[in-house]
Scaffold this motif. Structure first.
Motif, PDB file in Angstrom:
ATOM      1  N   TYR A  51       0.930 -17.370  -0.388  1.00  0.00           N
ATOM      2  CA  TYR A  51      -0.330 -17.422   0.351  1.00  0.00           C
ATOM      3  C   TYR A  51      -1.411 -16.718  -0.457  1.00  0.00           C
ATOM      4  CZ  TYR A  51       1.675 -19.112   4.751  1.00  0.00           C
ATOM      5  OH  TYR A  51       2.278 -19.883   5.720  1.00  0.00           O
ATOM      6  N   VAL A  52      -2.611 -17.232  -0.371  1.00  0.00           N
ATOM      7  CA  VAL A  52      -3.769 -16.594  -0.989  1.00  0.00           C
ATOM      8  C   VAL A  52      -4.607 -15.985   0.130  1.00  0.00           C
ATOM      9  CG1 VAL A  52      -5.875 -16.928  -2.317  1.00  0.00           C
ATOM     10  CG2 VAL A  52      -3.794 -18.170  -2.945  1.00  0.00           C
ATOM     11  N   LEU A  53      -4.834 -14.674   0.043  1.00  0.00           N
ATOM     12  CA  LEU A  53      -5.616 -13.969   1.054  1.00  0.00           C
ATOM     13  C   LEU A  53      -7.051 -13.834   0.573  1.00  0.00           C
ATOM     14  CD1 LEU A  53      -3.144 -11.099   2.039  1.00  0.00           C
ATOM     15  CD2 LEU A  53      -3.195 -13.474   2.793  1.00  0.00           C
ATOM     16  N   ASN A  54      -7.978 -14.054   1.476  1.00  0.00           N
ATOM     17  CA  ASN A  54      -9.393 -13.984   1.125  1.00  0.00           C
ATOM     18  C   ASN A  54     -10.141 -13.213   2.209  1.00  0.00           C
ATOM     19  OD1 ASN A  54     -11.820 -14.408  -0.185  1.00  0.00           O
ATOM     20  ND2 ASN A  54     -12.162 -16.403   0.780  1.00  0.00           N
ATOM     21  N   GLY A  55     -10.715 -12.063   1.821  1.00  0.00           N
ATOM     22  CA  GLY A  55     -11.451 -11.252   2.781  1.00  0.00           C
ATOM     23  C   GLY A  55     -11.465  -9.799   2.355  1.00  0.00           C
ATOM     24  N   ARG A  56     -11.877  -8.927   3.261  1.00  0.00           N
ATOM     25  CA  ARG A  56     -11.956  -7.503   2.957  1.00  0.00           C
ATOM     26  C   ARG A  56     -11.480  -6.690   4.156  1.00  0.00           C
ATOM     27  NH1 ARG A  56     -16.648  -5.197   5.226  1.00  0.00           N
ATOM     28  NH2 ARG A  56     -16.680  -3.514   3.688  1.00  0.00           N
ATOM     29  N   LYS A  57     -11.026  -5.477   3.864  1.00  0.00           N
ATOM     30  CA  LYS A  57     -10.582  -4.554   4.899  1.00  0.00           C
ATOM     31  C   LYS A  57     -11.331  -3.234   4.751  1.00  0.00           C
ATOM     32  CE  LYS A  57      -7.378  -7.286   6.556  1.00  0.00           C
ATOM     33  NZ  LYS A  57      -7.439  -7.832   7.935  1.00  0.00           N
ATOM     34  N   VAL A  98      -9.500  -1.960  -4.766  1.00  0.00           N
ATOM     35  CA  VAL A  98      -9.579  -0.870  -3.795  1.00  0.00           C
ATOM     36  C   VAL A  98     -10.733   0.049  -4.178  1.00  0.00           C
ATOM     37  CG1 VAL A  98      -8.430   1.148  -2.825  1.00  0.00           C
ATOM     38  CG2 VAL A  98      -7.116  -0.937  -3.285  1.00  0.00           C
ATOM     39  N   ILE A  99     -11.632   0.269  -3.242  1.00  0.00           N
ATOM     40  CA  ILE A  99     -12.724   1.220  -3.433  1.00  0.00           C
ATOM     41  C   ILE A  99     -12.368   2.470  -2.635  1.00  0.00           C
ATOM     42  CG2 ILE A  99     -15.177   1.678  -3.117  1.00  0.00           C
ATOM     43  CD1 ILE A  99     -15.652  -1.338  -3.245  1.00  0.00           C
ATOM     44  N   MET A 136      -5.728  -3.516   8.278  1.00  0.00           N
ATOM     45  CA  MET A 136      -6.023  -4.397   9.405  1.00  0.00           C
ATOM     46  C   MET A 136      -7.506  -4.423   9.749  1.00  0.00           C
ATOM     47  SD  MET A 136      -4.507  -4.282  13.302  1.00  0.00           S
ATOM     48  CE  MET A 136      -5.386  -2.766  13.713  1.00  0.00           C
ATOM     49  N   GLN A 137      -8.138  -3.251   9.820  1.00  0.00           N
ATOM     50  CA  GLN A 137      -9.513  -3.177  10.298  1.00  0.00           C
ATOM     51  C   GLN A 137     -10.492  -3.879   9.360  1.00  0.00           C
ATOM     52  OE1 GLN A 137      -9.893  -2.141  13.179  1.00  0.00           O
ATOM     53  NE2 GLN A 137      -8.581  -0.421  13.649  1.00  0.00           N
ATOM     54  N   GLU A 138     -11.485  -4.539   9.968  1.00  0.00           N
ATOM     55  CA  GLU A 138     -12.534  -5.186   9.171  1.00  0.00           C
ATOM     56  C   GLU A 138     -13.932  -4.822   9.660  1.00  0.00           C
ATOM     57  OE1 GLU A 138     -11.894  -9.385   8.796  1.00  0.00           O
ATOM     58  OE2 GLU A 138      -9.796  -9.145   8.206  1.00  0.00           O
ATOM     59  N   THR A 139     -14.010  -4.171  10.806  1.00  0.00           N
ATOM     60  CA  THR A 139     -15.303  -3.788  11.368  1.00  0.00           C
ATOM     61  C   THR A 139     -15.258  -2.310  11.754  1.00  0.00           C
ATOM     62  OG1 THR A 139     -14.728  -4.286  13.672  1.00  0.00           O
ATOM     63  CG2 THR A 139     -15.539  -6.113  12.321  1.00  0.00           C
ATOM     64  N   ALA A 140     -16.388  -1.795  12.200  1.00  0.00           N
ATOM     65  CA  ALA A 140     -16.469  -0.389  12.588  1.00  0.00           C
ATOM     66  C   ALA A 140     -15.779  -0.120  13.919  1.00  0.00           C
ATOM     67  CB  ALA A 140     -17.929   0.043  12.664  1.00  0.00           C
ATOM     68  N   HIS A 141     -15.450  -1.169  14.647  1.00  0.00           N
ATOM     69  CA  HIS A 141     -14.817  -1.019  15.952  1.00  0.00           C
ATOM     70  C   HIS A 141     -13.426  -1.639  15.921  1.00  0.00           C
ATOM     71  CE1 HIS A 141     -18.612   0.327  17.669  1.00  0.00           C
ATOM     72  NE2 HIS A 141     -19.198  -0.680  17.049  1.00  0.00           N
ATOM     73  N   HIS A 142     -12.444  -0.887  16.422  1.00  0.00           N
ATOM     74  CA  HIS A 142     -11.074  -1.384  16.424  1.00  0.00           C
ATOM     75  C   HIS A 142     -10.937  -2.606  17.325  1.00  0.00           C
ATOM     76  CE1 HIS A 142      -6.736  -1.555  16.559  1.00  0.00           C
ATOM     77  NE2 HIS A 142      -6.791  -1.523  17.880  1.00  0.00           N
ATOM     78  N   GLY A 143     -10.220  -3.584  16.825  1.00  0.00           N
ATOM     79  CA  GLY A 143      -9.939  -4.778  17.613  1.00  0.00           C
ATOM     80  C   GLY A 143      -9.219  -5.783  16.745  1.00  0.00           C
ATOM     81  N   ILE A 144      -7.948  -6.027  17.044  1.00  0.00           N
ATOM     82  CA  ILE A 144      -7.163  -6.936  16.217  1.00  0.00           C
ATOM     83  C   ILE A 144      -7.790  -8.322  16.180  1.00  0.00           C
ATOM     84  CG2 ILE A 144      -5.645  -7.563  18.139  1.00  0.00           C
ATOM     85  CD1 ILE A 144      -4.573  -7.126  14.471  1.00  0.00           C
ATOM     86  N   GLU A 145      -8.503  -8.674  17.263  1.00  0.00           N
ATOM     87  CA  GLU A 145      -9.115 -10.005  17.311  1.00  0.00           C
ATOM     88  C   GLU A 145     -10.285 -10.138  16.342  1.00  0.00           C
ATOM     89  OE1 GLU A 145     -11.250  -7.371  20.179  1.00  0.00           O
ATOM     90  OE2 GLU A 145      -9.145  -7.807  19.713  1.00  0.00           O
ATOM     91  N   ASN A 146     -10.759  -9.025  15.778  1.00  0.00           N
ATOM     92  CA  ASN A 146     -11.884  -9.077  14.842  1.00  0.00           C
ATOM     93  C   ASN A 146     -11.480  -9.529  13.441  1.00  0.00           C
ATOM     94  OD1 ASN A 146     -13.696  -8.104  16.795  1.00  0.00           O
ATOM     95  ND2 ASN A 146     -13.201  -5.977  16.308  1.00  0.00           N
TER      96      ASN A 146
END
Length: 209
Positions: free
Chosen positions: A149-155, A197-198, A127-137
């Motif tokens: 569905y094709v997902l595009n992004g990073r976690k 996955v890194i 779920m997380q994408e930033t250093a600060h928790h927030g589902i809206e991020n």
């Protein structure tokens, strides 16, 4: 109000405390840090936890678990915290199984929770994408293509990512980053095309990706 444990819960707590003191003391975490398997937990120890039913402790009996609920799981996690025991209990049993239980249909629960409870699979939440928790991020997008569905992004900070068999990935089917609406959970196999996955070792010697 104080939590009063019944006899069965006290036995569960004491059994977990004894097992972890013997098999997973703090020195075991130090050994893992200094030269373990490199996966953030010891496979043999995790299998023993599974054999004792810990992987299914909070999962309903109808879905292959033991049905002790979150009080039972909490008692075990409390003892794990005392010895800093490393295992997929948090990522797969506490978090991922809870997400499936809350969001999944009855069919999905029957298909997924039994595998977690038996230890046959490790599942984790991405779920997380930033250093600060927030589902809206969440900015990862999910675009419909036919029946898929094709997902595009990073976690980031995905617990036990390199060891997981499946991921629950939170992505946007509508809206944009900063909005809480428009988010959907997708089940993604670890061998899915395009998934990379890194593996990173965190400060507590646990694995995340």
């Amino acid at each position: 109000m104080a939590l009063v444990l019944n006899e069965e819960q006290q036995m569960l707590r004491d059994s977990a405390a004894g097992f972890l003191a013997e098999k997973a003391p703090v020195s075991a975490l130090r050994a893992l840090r200094d030269g373990g398997e490199g996966k953030g937990f010891e496979t043999a120890l995790w299998q023993e936890m599974v054999d004792m039913g810990w992987a299914g402790i909070a999962i309903d009996e109808n879905y292959g678990g033991l049905g002790y609920g979150y009080v039972g799981l909490g008692l075990i996690l409390e003892q794990c915290g005392r010895t800093l025991s490393a295992s997929p209990l948090q990522s797969s049993v506490l978090v991922a199984a809870s997400v499936v239980n809350q969001l999944g249909s009855d069919e999905q629960k029957r298909a997924l929770l039994g595998g977690i409870a038996s230890g046959a699979k490790i599942m984790t939440l991405a779920m997380q994408e930033t250093a600060h928790h927030g589902i809206e991020n969440v900015a990862m997008t999910a675009t419909a293509q036919g029946d898929e569905y094709v997902l595009n992004g990073r976690k980031v900070f995905v617990l036990d990512a390199a060891q997981a068999d499946q991921f629950i990935v939170i992505a946007r089917t509508s809206g944009s980053a900063g909005e809480q609406a428009g988010l959907t959970g997708f089940l993604v196999d670890a061998n899915a095309k395009g998934l990379a996955v890194i593996d990173r070792t965190m400060v507590d010697s646990r694995s995340a990706g």
